[in-house]
Enzyme design. Structure first.
Site, PDB file in Angstrom:
ATOM      1  N   GLY A 133     -12.563  -8.501 -10.574  1.00 52.95           N
ATOM      2  CA  GLY A 133     -12.541  -9.763  -9.154  1.00 52.95           C
ATOM      3  C   GLY A 133     -10.688  -9.046  -8.654  1.00 52.95           C
ATOM      4  O   GLY A 133     -10.317  -8.556  -9.918  1.00 52.95           O
TER       5      GLY A 133
ATOM      6  N   GLU B  96      -3.337  -4.290 -12.592  1.00 51.77           N
ATOM      7  CA  GLU B  96      -3.717  -3.637 -11.849  1.00 51.77           C
ATOM      8  C   GLU B  96      -3.291  -3.869 -10.346  1.00 51.77           C
ATOM      9  O   GLU B  96      -2.277  -3.285  -9.889  1.00 51.77           O
ATOM     10  CB  GLU B  96      -5.508  -3.151 -12.000  1.00 51.77           C
ATOM     11  CG  GLU B  96      -6.044  -2.296 -11.320  1.00 51.77           C
ATOM     12  CD  GLU B  96      -7.403  -2.320 -10.303  1.00 51.77           C
ATOM     13  OE1 GLU B  96      -8.140  -3.567 -10.966  1.00 51.77           O
ATOM     14  OE2 GLU B  96      -8.334  -1.695  -9.778  1.00 51.77           O
TER      15      GLU B  96
ATOM     16  N   ASP C  22     -21.970  -0.652 -10.252  1.00 51.52           N
ATOM     17  CA  ASP C  22     -22.264  -1.251  -8.531  1.00 51.52           C
ATOM     18  C   ASP C  22     -21.157  -0.488  -7.734  1.00 51.52           C
ATOM     19  O   ASP C  22     -21.278  -0.537  -5.977  1.00 51.52           O
ATOM     20  CB  ASP C  22     -21.989  -2.826  -8.613  1.00 51.52           C
ATOM     21  CG  ASP C  22     -21.049  -3.741  -8.738  1.00 51.52           C
ATOM     22  OD1 ASP C  22     -20.106  -3.198  -9.693  1.00 51.52           O
ATOM     23  OD2 ASP C  22     -20.428  -4.245  -7.788  1.00 51.52           O
TER      24      ASP C  22
ATOM     25  N   ASP D  99     -13.848   4.967 -12.901  1.00 57.11           N
ATOM     26  CA  ASP D  99     -13.861   3.256 -12.128  1.00 57.11           C
ATOM     27  C   ASP D  99     -15.016   3.081 -11.517  1.00 57.11           C
ATOM     28  O   ASP D  99     -15.935   2.353 -11.808  1.00 57.11           O
ATOM     29  CB  ASP D  99     -12.528   2.905 -11.191  1.00 57.11           C
ATOM     30  CG  ASP D  99     -12.425   1.112 -11.435  1.00 57.11           C
ATOM     31  OD1 ASP D  99     -12.740   0.315 -11.269  1.00 57.11           O
ATOM     32  OD2 ASP D  99     -11.620   0.750 -10.318  1.00 57.11           O
TER      33      ASP D  99
ATOM     34  N   HIS E  20     -15.161   3.614 -18.342  1.00 63.85           N
ATOM     35  CA  HIS E  20     -14.440   2.126 -17.165  1.00 63.85           C
ATOM     36  C   HIS E  20     -15.035   3.190 -15.660  1.00 63.85           C
ATOM     37  O   HIS E  20     -15.117   3.577 -15.319  1.00 63.85           O
ATOM     38  CB  HIS E  20     -13.150   2.179 -17.134  1.00 63.85           C
ATOM     39  CG  HIS E  20     -12.793   0.929 -16.505  1.00 63.85           C
ATOM     40  ND1 HIS E  20     -11.945  -0.350 -16.102  1.00 63.85           N
ATOM     41  CD2 HIS E  20     -13.519   0.539 -14.748  1.00 63.85           C
ATOM     42  CE1 HIS E  20     -11.944  -0.813 -15.532  1.00 63.85           C
ATOM     43  NE2 HIS E  20     -12.884  -0.416 -14.453  1.00 63.85           N
TER      44      HIS E  20
ATOM     45  N   HIS F 258      -9.397  -6.507 -17.100  1.00 56.44           N
ATOM     46  CA  HIS F 258      -9.236  -5.991 -15.886  1.00 56.44           C
ATOM     47  C   HIS F 258      -7.930  -6.098 -15.926  1.00 56.44           C
ATOM     48  O   HIS F 258      -7.916  -7.475 -15.786  1.00 56.44           O
ATOM     49  CB  HIS F 258     -10.056  -5.905 -15.098  1.00 56.44           C
ATOM     50  CG  HIS F 258     -11.531  -4.690 -14.256  1.00 56.44           C
ATOM     51  ND1 HIS F 258     -12.577  -5.132 -15.100  1.00 56.44           N
ATOM     52  CD2 HIS F 258     -11.232  -4.337 -13.566  1.00 56.44           C
ATOM     53  CE1 HIS F 258     -13.186  -4.213 -14.509  1.00 56.44           C
ATOM     54  NE2 HIS F 258     -12.661  -3.974 -13.572  1.00 56.44           N
TER      55      HIS F 258
ATOM     56  N   HIS G 145     -17.673   1.025 -12.611  1.00 57.15           N
ATOM     57  CA  HIS G 145     -18.803   0.351 -12.686  1.00 57.15           C
ATOM     58  C   HIS G 145     -19.578   0.784 -11.700  1.00 57.15           C
ATOM     59  O   HIS G 145     -20.201   1.579 -10.470  1.00 57.15           O
ATOM     60  CB  HIS G 145     -17.827  -0.530 -11.090  1.00 57.15           C
ATOM     61  CG  HIS G 145     -16.630  -1.316 -11.411  1.00 57.15           C
ATOM     62  ND1 HIS G 145     -16.850  -2.641 -11.700  1.00 57.15           N
ATOM     63  CD2 HIS G 145     -15.992  -0.903 -12.060  1.00 57.15           C
ATOM     64  CE1 HIS G 145     -15.844  -2.676 -12.441  1.00 57.15           C
ATOM     65  NE2 HIS G 145     -14.445  -1.717 -12.249  1.00 57.15           N
TER      66      HIS G 145
HETATM   67  O1  LIG Z   1     -10.924  -1.528  -9.881  1.00 58.39           O
HETATM   68  C1  LIG Z   1     -11.893  -3.180  -9.894  1.00 58.39           C
HETATM   69  N1  LIG Z   1     -10.848  -3.556 -10.298  1.00 58.39           N
HETATM   70  C2  LIG Z   1     -11.091  -5.482 -10.503  1.00 58.39           C
HETATM   71  N2  LIG Z   1     -12.633  -5.165 -10.036  1.00 58.39           N
HETATM   72  C3  LIG Z   1     -13.855  -4.374  -9.973  1.00 58.39           C
HETATM   73  C4  LIG Z   1     -13.068  -3.290  -9.969  1.00 58.39           C
HETATM   74  N3  LIG Z   1     -13.694  -1.980  -9.568  1.00 58.39           N
HETATM   75  C5  LIG Z   1     -15.146  -3.339  -9.230  1.00 58.39           C
HETATM   76  N4  LIG Z   1     -14.824  -4.298  -9.738  1.00 58.39           N
HETATM   77  C6  LIG Z   1     -15.194  -5.716 -10.035  1.00 58.39           C
HETATM   78  O2  LIG Z   1     -16.140  -5.051 -10.315  1.00 58.39           O
HETATM   79  C7  LIG Z   1     -17.237  -6.081 -10.103  1.00 58.39           C
HETATM   80  C8  LIG Z   1     -19.130  -5.727 -11.050  1.00 58.39           C
HETATM   81  O3  LIG Z   1     -18.636  -4.460 -10.979  1.00 58.39           O
HETATM   82  C9  LIG Z   1     -17.965  -5.213  -8.672  1.00 58.39           C
HETATM   83  O4  LIG Z   1     -18.346  -5.777  -8.048  1.00 58.39           O
HETATM   84  C10 LIG Z   1     -16.288  -5.092  -8.002  1.00 58.39           C
HETATM   85  O5  LIG Z   1     -16.600  -6.918  -7.350  1.00 58.39           O
HETATM   86 ZN   LIG Z   2     -12.223  -1.365 -12.494  1.00 57.86          ZN
END
Ligand SMILES: O=c1[nH]cnc2c1ncn2[C@@H]1O[C@H](CO)[C@@H](O)[C@H]1O
Ligand SMILES: [Zn+2]
Length: 366
Positions: A183, A213, A25, A302, A21, A210, A23
């Site tokens: 999101g 959380e 971005d 993350d 996990h 997700h 991201h």
């Molecule tokens: O921990 C998280 N929880 C929910 N959404 C997340 C988390 N980290 C990132 N993103 C979302 O996932 C998108 C795509 O990678 C990111 O742009 C962010 O808006």
């Molecule tokens: Zn995440």
């Protein structure tokens, strides 16, 4: 069980790691953001000094709220809108993870957020795959081989999940391992995207959600029992279904028992959870209780940029503040490999030929 191995940072750094996990971005190098913003004329950055920018992400993401944490992504997404930008970011991601001792990584991002420069969804996916291919080649040449698999995320507040799920299936033999939704969680239950999940199940495809959380048990329950998620992104609130009895022994409710019985992988990210308020401290983070109860726990970053972290750092925090041993790290790494969206024989190959020998060389007991 106490371990014979004293876990210094250099040992943890050398341990083989598996990351499910992360991201794309949420992991840019601050300097890369500065460079790409200058090249593309994006003038929205809070500062153009890379060190200050790294600190800004850390501070801004430290708000205790998932919604505010997610606002910081507008700057990274802004500089990931062309083919060249996406190739660079993905290439550097593979290199940075390999340098951190990660031997297997699943990197996720939302293609629908990268269309502002005129790319199609397909072009976006192909650029990211190209960047990962370059990064993997260079990492192997540098003696730190890494296997990177891409997961395609759909944004849970939007309405493109079916389309993104179809994209994940279309590219599944070219490096895309599965699908995810991310999101803001409150107000956007996973069942909004049931159509996408049902499609993926009919296609024998993999997905994680997700859940648990920023929102509790109902979100986890929907993700598993309505949507059929293979894994849970975070899932940290599953502890709300575990009570400590009068004798001090934890008692599992039906949902927690189901998650443990079915070996549903939990993609846990301790530092991220502190920032969004999903946990109070590393020492008190539910990951250690869940490990002790033998849930299928995995350790994840993350968002390396927003949390100023790495796999080595997450592991070291658990060692220093929650008493994890090298055997615990080995166990969590094997858990992650067992849960990877990779064919069974390829998972076994990495476990037997990379993870186990790597930990044995560091003195971990099997
Ligand atoms: O921990 C998280 N929880 C929910 N959404 C997340 C988390 N980290 C990132 N993103 C979302 O996932 C998108 C795509 O990678 C990111 O742009 C962010 O808006
Ligand atoms: Zn995440």
């Amino acid at each position: 069980m106490s371990s014979a191995v004293a876990l210094t940072p250099s040992i943890v750094a050398r341990a083989p790691k598996a990351l499910l996990h992360d991201h794309l971005d949420g992991g840019l190098r601050p300097q890369t953001i500065v460079d790409l913003a200058a090249e593309s004329g994006y003038d929205g950055l809070p500062t153009t000094d890379a060190v200050e920018l790294g600190q800004w992400f850390l501070d801004s993401a430290d708000s205790g709220s998932l919604v505010r944490y997610l606002e910081t992504f507008s700057h990274t997404v802004a500089v990931m809108q062309t083919r060249e930008q996406l190739v660079r970011v993905a290439r550097e991601c593979a290199l940075d993870l390999a340098a951190d001792g990660v031997v297997y990584a699943e990197s996720r991002f939302a293609p629908e957020q990268h269309l502002a420069g005129g790319l199609s969804l397909e072009h976006v996916v192909e650029a990211v795959l190209e960047g990962f291919a370059q990064g993997q080649q260079e990492a192997a040449a540098a003696g730190t081989p890494i296997r990177v698999v891409t997961l395609l995320t759909a944004m849970r507040h939007a309405a493109r999940s079916r389309e993104i799920a179809e994209l994940a299936v279309r590219y599944r033999d070219q490096g895309v391992g599965g699908f995810d939704i991310a999101g803001a969680e409150a107000g956007f239950p996973p069942t909004r995207h049931l159509d996408a999940f049902e499609y993926l199940r009919r296609e024998n495809a993999h997905f994680t959600i997700h859940a648990g959380e920023a929102f509790g048990l109902p979100s986890i329950w929907e993700a598993i029992q309505w949507c059929g998620a293979d894994r849970l992104g975070h899932g940290v609130r599953i502890v709300d279904d575990i009570e400590t009895g009068a004798d001090g022994i934890p008692v599992l409710g039906r949902l927690a028992a189901y998650v443990r019985d079915m070996r549903i992988p939990l993609e846990m990210a301790p530092s991220s959870n502190l920032q969004t308020g999903a946990a109070e401290s590393i020492a008190a983070h539910p990951i250690t209780l869940l490990k002790n109860l033998r849930f299928r726990v995995t350790i994840n970053t993350d968002n390396r940029l927003m949390s100023g972290t790495s796999m080595t750092r997450e592991m070291q925090l658990l060692v220093d503040e929650a008493g994890w041993t090298i055997e615990d790290l080995r166990w969590a790494t094997i858990n992650a490999m067992k849960s990877a969206f990779l064919p069974f024989d390829e998972r076994l190959e990495i476990i037997e030929h990379v993870v186990k020998p790597g930990y044995a060389a560091l003195g971990a007991r099997a």
